[in-house]
Motif scaffolding. Sequence first.
Motif, PDB file in Angstrom:
ATOM      1  N   TYR A 147      40.376  32.275  22.388  1.00 14.30           N
ATOM      2  CA  TYR A 147      39.016  32.606  22.397  1.00 14.30           C
ATOM      3  C   TYR A 147      38.786  32.555  24.004  1.00 14.30           C
ATOM      4  O   TYR A 147      37.946  33.117  24.622  1.00 14.30           O
ATOM      5  N   LEU A 148      39.688  31.656  24.574  1.00 17.99           N
ATOM      6  CA  LEU A 148      39.345  31.402  26.014  1.00 17.99           C
ATOM      7  C   LEU A 148      39.891  32.772  26.790  1.00 17.99           C
ATOM      8  O   LEU A 148      39.309  33.122  27.885  1.00 17.99           O
ATOM      9  N   GLY A 149      41.034  33.287  26.171  1.00 14.33           N
ATOM     10  CA  GLY A 149      41.461  34.563  26.748  1.00 14.33           C
ATOM     11  C   GLY A 149      40.340  35.693  26.853  1.00 14.33           C
ATOM     12  O   GLY A 149      40.131  36.331  27.721  1.00 14.33           O
ATOM     13  N   ILE A 150      39.595  35.776  25.506  1.00 13.76           N
ATOM     14  CA  ILE A 150      38.477  36.716  25.655  1.00 13.76           C
ATOM     15  C   ILE A 150      37.489  36.440  26.496  1.00 13.76           C
ATOM     16  O   ILE A 150      36.928  37.175  27.090  1.00 13.76           O
ATOM     17  N   ASN A 151      37.137  35.122  26.814  1.00 15.51           N
ATOM     18  CA  ASN A 151      36.047  34.801  27.621  1.00 15.51           C
ATOM     19  C   ASN A 151      36.587  34.910  29.237  1.00 15.51           C
ATOM     20  O   ASN A 151      35.692  34.963  30.083  1.00 15.51           O
ATOM     21  N   LEU A 152      37.836  34.573  29.407  1.00 17.05           N
ATOM     22  CA  LEU A 152      38.285  34.731  30.652  1.00 17.05           C
ATOM     23  C   LEU A 152      37.894  36.105  31.273  1.00 17.05           C
ATOM     24  O   LEU A 152      37.706  36.490  32.357  1.00 17.05           O
ATOM     25  N   GLY A 153      38.408  37.173  30.419  1.00 15.10           N
ATOM     26  CA  GLY A 153      38.303  38.588  30.838  1.00 15.10           C
ATOM     27  C   GLY A 153      36.765  38.924  30.741  1.00 15.10           C
ATOM     28  O   GLY A 153      36.294  39.435  31.682  1.00 15.10           O
ATOM     29  N   ALA A 154      35.967  38.273  30.117  1.00 12.36           N
ATOM     30  CA  ALA A 154      34.585  38.514  30.244  1.00 12.36           C
ATOM     31  C   ALA A 154      33.800  37.809  31.144  1.00 12.36           C
ATOM     32  O   ALA A 154      32.813  38.338  31.607  1.00 12.36           O
ATOM     33  N   ALA A 155      34.313  36.828  31.767  1.00  8.72           N
ATOM     34  CA  ALA A 155      33.771  36.170  32.950  1.00  8.72           C
ATOM     35  C   ALA A 155      34.031  36.931  34.291  1.00  8.72           C
ATOM     36  O   ALA A 155      33.323  37.007  34.928  1.00  8.72           O
ATOM     37  N   ILE A 156      35.238  37.326  34.267  1.00 11.05           N
ATOM     38  CA  ILE A 156      35.695  37.899  35.514  1.00 11.05           C
ATOM     39  C   ILE A 156      35.130  39.393  35.705  1.00 11.05           C
ATOM     40  O   ILE A 156      34.613  39.906  36.708  1.00 11.05           O
ATOM     41  N   ALA A 157      34.921  40.078  34.648  1.00 10.84           N
ATOM     42  CA  ALA A 157      34.668  41.459  34.593  1.00 10.84           C
ATOM     43  C   ALA A 157      33.193  41.867  34.850  1.00 10.84           C
ATOM     44  O   ALA A 157      33.097  42.800  35.675  1.00 10.84           O
ATOM     45  N   PRO A 158      32.213  41.031  34.443  1.00 10.48           N
ATOM     46  CA  PRO A 158      30.831  41.390  34.963  1.00 10.48           C
ATOM     47  C   PRO A 158      30.683  41.313  36.558  1.00 10.48           C
ATOM     48  O   PRO A 158      30.060  42.122  37.313  1.00 10.48           O
ATOM     49  N   LEU A 159      31.368  40.222  37.080  1.00  9.53           N
ATOM     50  CA  LEU A 159      31.329  40.096  38.404  1.00  9.53           C
ATOM     51  C   LEU A 159      31.919  41.199  39.127  1.00  9.53           C
ATOM     52  O   LEU A 159      31.662  41.822  40.171  1.00  9.53           O
ATOM     53  N   ALA A 160      33.131  41.451  38.837  1.00  6.58           N
ATOM     54  CA  ALA A 160      34.154  42.459  39.570  1.00  6.58           C
ATOM     55  C   ALA A 160      33.489  43.682  39.581  1.00  6.58           C
ATOM     56  O   ALA A 160      33.498  44.297  40.387  1.00  6.58           O
ATOM     57  N   CYS A 161      33.343  44.190  38.245  1.00  4.14           N
ATOM     58  CA  CYS A 161      32.822  45.730  37.872  1.00  4.14           C
ATOM     59  C   CYS A 161      31.371  45.687  38.636  1.00  4.14           C
ATOM     60  O   CYS A 161      31.381  46.914  38.977  1.00  4.14           O
ATOM     61  N   ALA A 162      30.585  44.811  38.517  1.00  3.77           N
ATOM     62  CA  ALA A 162      29.437  44.774  39.151  1.00  3.77           C
ATOM     63  C   ALA A 162      29.319  44.895  40.703  1.00  3.77           C
ATOM     64  O   ALA A 162      28.677  45.912  41.331  1.00  3.77           O
ATOM     65  N   TRP A 163      30.587  44.457  41.080  1.00  2.00           N
ATOM     66  CA  TRP A 163      30.498  44.286  42.753  1.00  2.00           C
ATOM     67  C   TRP A 163      31.183  45.843  43.201  1.00  2.00           C
ATOM     68  O   TRP A 163      30.687  46.559  43.954  1.00  2.00           O
ATOM     69  N   PHE A 164      32.225  46.308  42.511  1.00  4.09           N
ATOM     70  CA  PHE A 164      32.498  47.748  42.636  1.00  4.09           C
ATOM     71  C   PHE A 164      31.267  48.711  42.521  1.00  4.09           C
ATOM     72  O   PHE A 164      31.490  49.559  43.089  1.00  4.09           O
ATOM     73  N   ALA A 165      30.472  48.500  41.310  1.00  2.41           N
ATOM     74  CA  ALA A 165      29.478  49.505  41.092  1.00  2.41           C
ATOM     75  C   ALA A 165      28.505  49.474  42.284  1.00  2.41           C
ATOM     76  O   ALA A 165      27.965  50.498  42.535  1.00  2.41           O
ATOM     77  N   GLU A 166      28.143  48.135  42.727  1.00  2.56           N
ATOM     78  CA  GLU A 166      27.313  48.140  43.836  1.00  2.56           C
ATOM     79  C   GLU A 166      27.498  48.659  45.231  1.00  2.56           C
ATOM     80  O   GLU A 166      26.895  49.128  46.042  1.00  2.56           O
ATOM     81  N   SER A 167      29.111  48.311  45.478  1.00  2.00           N
ATOM     82  CA  SER A 167      29.569  48.663  46.624  1.00  2.00           C
ATOM     83  C   SER A 167      30.059  50.189  47.001  1.00  2.00           C
ATOM     84  O   SER A 167      29.876  50.667  47.997  1.00  2.00           O
TER      85      SER A 167
END
Length: 514
Positions: A147-167
């Motif tokens: 479950y930690l693996g699930i949420n490690l991906g879920a924690a990084i993704a919104p920040l990384a994908c949002a930054w790419f989308a914004e930039s």
Amino acid sequence: MNTSNSNEAFGHPKGLLYLFFAELWERFSFYGMRALLVLYMTKQLLFTDDMAFGIYAAYMSLVYVTPMIGGILADKILGFRKAILLGGVLMALGHFFLTFEHPVFFYGSLGLIIVGNGFFKPNISSFVGDLYQQGDARRDSGFTIFYLGINLGAAIAPLACAWFAESYGWHYGFVLAGIGMVVGLLVFNKGLKSDVFGNKGFEPNTTLYNKTWLGLNKGQQITIAAFLTVPLFAIIIKFHQFEHYLVWVVSVFLIGYIIYILKSVNAIEKKRLTVAIYFTVLYTLFSAIFEQAGSSLTLFADRNVNLVGMDAAGTNSINAGFIMLFAIPFSILWTYLSKRKKNPNSAIKFSLGLIFLGLGFIIFALSAHSVDELAKTSMLYLVLGYLVLTIGELFLSPIGLSKMTELSPLKYVAFIMGVWFSANFYGHYFAGKIAKLTTVTEGETNVFTKGIFGDTVEFITGITPEIAMQNSDNFQQLYSYLSVYASFGVISVIVGIFALLISPVIKKLMSGVH
């Protein structure tokens, strides 16, 4: 299970490590895209809140109905390995196709992800359970690590994908999500080639698998059928206002197949299966409230929270970030308590999960006390609310994953895992209805601003409908969000207390499963 040290890593089967990283990257792709979806629809495609919530709810609910079918096909024909690979390929294509701004690609992409998730999600979770023998004390701990693996991906993704989308633009955010899925596939494939899974996850019946029709074996037939169903799901999302018919169809199928299983198992398995269904019902309520995170809570953060250090899409990572902090301590805690025979049984954990979830949403509602002249509230309440409901999630969700593999009759385990994920189907369907309650119609307030709910909301927030109507549109929108959060927070706490009271009865029905 081979328990030799050579086949173990950190006290768990080595296969867990590969499944951990495969799921991490698959969830990176899923949650990265999810964090952008409602904002993309409302800001780029210029959909109304109502339409965006409807599409989001239909998509997120369907993502969790296909695992039932994917679970059956893996149980009977494909095995875990082939099902996971097929699902991963479909999902990767779905993320990449979102980069084309055209209705056919938009709805088709969502259809690809829905079908792909049906093959991937239940079977990778069941594969984790398959690594442990029945009664292995490490099982809950192993699922909490997973479950930690699930949420490690879920924690990084919104920040990384949002930054790419914004930039760089929305489509670059979706591309990054697709790359995450490809990495997940590569990790899983490396695990297969390294033979860390031993004899687990193969086709359950090779004779049946190799039966041909028109020169195609069962695996090839299923692959073609999977692609052919994509347009069907795309159409359902497009016409999401008719989704309630699908809810009835799924319910009839579920009830019918569960009755069939109940008739074919022994008395102890019947009792355990009854508990699995009870846990799924509780998880449905949990999911309906919890899953405001990707829809109304994202817009609440965008419109009515003074955000510091992140944008609204990035707030989707807060919950997953707390999971990362607490998953290992919780895993250690369950192992520590088990050794001392003080580990609370699963029925108690589920009830506490609902109570903490409710308290988290009540904290969101309490943010009314920090409102400024722009109808924006302090981010502290948003973070604190996510912290509390995350504790609730850790009491319930990973434990549920673990218990489904123990409570299920062995030959139906992937289907019952699919039933567990059906809680998310129903949960997201109802989450869409809850989210729509937060939309504002001029001169009107929602059902939770009247009667006993109105009194409860006033007690928690200090705001009445009259006060809201005398203020700006933005303040009325804030009141609409907080009245819904306060009401459902209280409902969750009440149900959690009831579940706690009947937990001794549930424990007895579990027939030795903790």
